[in-house]
Design a protein around this motif. Structure first.
Motif, PDB file in Angstrom:
ATOM      1  N   SER A 199      -1.586   5.929  -8.151  1.00  0.00           N
ATOM      2  CA  SER A 199      -0.620   5.743  -7.043  1.00  0.00           C
ATOM      3  C   SER A 199       0.332   6.938  -8.126  1.00  0.00           C
ATOM      4  O   SER A 199      -0.232   6.923  -9.612  1.00  0.00           O
ATOM      5  N   SER A 235      -6.253   1.821  -6.915  1.00  0.00           N
ATOM      6  CA  SER A 235      -5.372   2.400  -6.672  1.00  0.00           C
ATOM      7  C   SER A 235      -4.403   3.598  -7.742  1.00  0.00           C
ATOM      8  O   SER A 235      -4.512   3.123  -8.725  1.00  0.00           O
ATOM      9  N   SER A 273      -1.323  -4.158  -2.723  1.00  0.00           N
ATOM     10  CA  SER A 273      -1.948  -4.196  -2.749  1.00  0.00           C
ATOM     11  C   SER A 273      -2.395  -5.039  -0.978  1.00  0.00           C
ATOM     12  O   SER A 273      -2.362  -6.264  -1.559  1.00  0.00           O
ATOM     13  N   ARG A 283      -6.372   2.901  -2.580  1.00  0.00           N
ATOM     14  CA  ARG A 283      -5.032   3.213  -2.307  1.00  0.00           C
ATOM     15  C   ARG A 283      -4.411   4.692  -2.534  1.00  0.00           C
ATOM     16  O   ARG A 283      -4.417   4.918  -3.879  1.00  0.00           O
ATOM     17  N   ASP A 339       0.426  -0.895  -0.046  1.00  0.00           N
ATOM     18  CA  ASP A 339      -0.156   0.248   0.053  1.00  0.00           C
ATOM     19  C   ASP A 339       0.891   1.563  -0.231  1.00  0.00           C
ATOM     20  O   ASP A 339       0.472   2.252   0.609  1.00  0.00           O
TER      21      ASP A 339
END
Length: 221
Positions: A198, A196, A158, A166, A90
């Motif tokens: 990122s 997610s 994750s 996330r 994460d």
């Protein structure tokens, strides 16, 4: 007039995360104001005309973390692709082993200057969400050249929780005249309702060298 339309839990949580690095709070608050003005993308947003962002906006209901040990086991089961490996669960390191020629610190305790990162000026709504919601992040600085025998492998994985979202973030700083060989491997959540968002910030000095390969899933070279 604000153009924000609440979409699932995502915009309801679009505030600066209270536990993040305090030095970055003014920058993050500026990002918060820009996101409030511009909102999340729709099918009328040029960059998302063919990628319905609503599919993962509506599924994002929680930022609660899942089981770390299960995520770590997934990452550790992969065959190694580099002389040195970092596993980020994460977005945060499972551990910080000593790696010759490389310093690794969390944003919350880093001595690196964190101002001026380009991702904080990104017009992308999900990069902005990351800027607001990341809890902490890893900063890597290259202190000496990496050659073919000392490739750095970073595995992103994750944790599992239905409808989770996330915000992993990573900074790699390569000063002038130094170089890095990097392989990133990304293992997303198995649950399809999870997402997610990122961000990778690269800061390269004059004459710095980066060889960078990113692999999705459990594929090998």
């Amino acid at each position: 007039m604000s153009r924000v339309v609440e979409s699932g839990a995502l915009l309801r949580g679009a505030r600066v995360f209270g536990g993040g690095p305090e030095a970055l709070r003014p920058v993050r608050e500026a990002v918060e104001r820009r996101l409030a003005a511009d909102g999340l993308p729709t099918l009328k947003t040029e960059e998302y005309r063919f990628t319905p962002a609503s599919l993962f906006i509506e599924s994002a209901r929680t930022e609660e973390l899942g089981e770390i040990s299960a995520a770590l086991a997934r990452a550790e089961a992969l065959p190694r692709l580099g002389a040195h490996r970092l596993i980020l669960v994460d977005g945060l390191p499972a551990s910080l082993p000593a790696i010759p020629g490389l310093s690794a610190e969390l944003f919350s305790s880093s001595k690196l200057p964190l101002g001026g990162l380009k991702s904080f000026d990104s017009p992308d709504a999900f990069a902005r969400l990351n800027a607001l919601r990341f809890r902490d992040a890893l900063a890597l600085r290259v202190e000496a050249d990496f050659d073919e025998a000392s490739t750095l492998e970073i595995v992103h994985v994750s944790t599992e929780r239905e409808g989770s979202v996330r915000y992993p973030r990573l900074l790699i700083d390569i000063p002038s005249g130094r170089g890095l060989r990097l392989i990133e491997r990304v293992l997303g959540a198995i649950d399809e309702s999870s997402s997610s968002h990122s961000v990778l910030d690269l800061r390269l000095g004059d004459g710095a060298r980066l060889e960078h390969l990113r692999l999705a899933g459990d594929r090998s070279l």
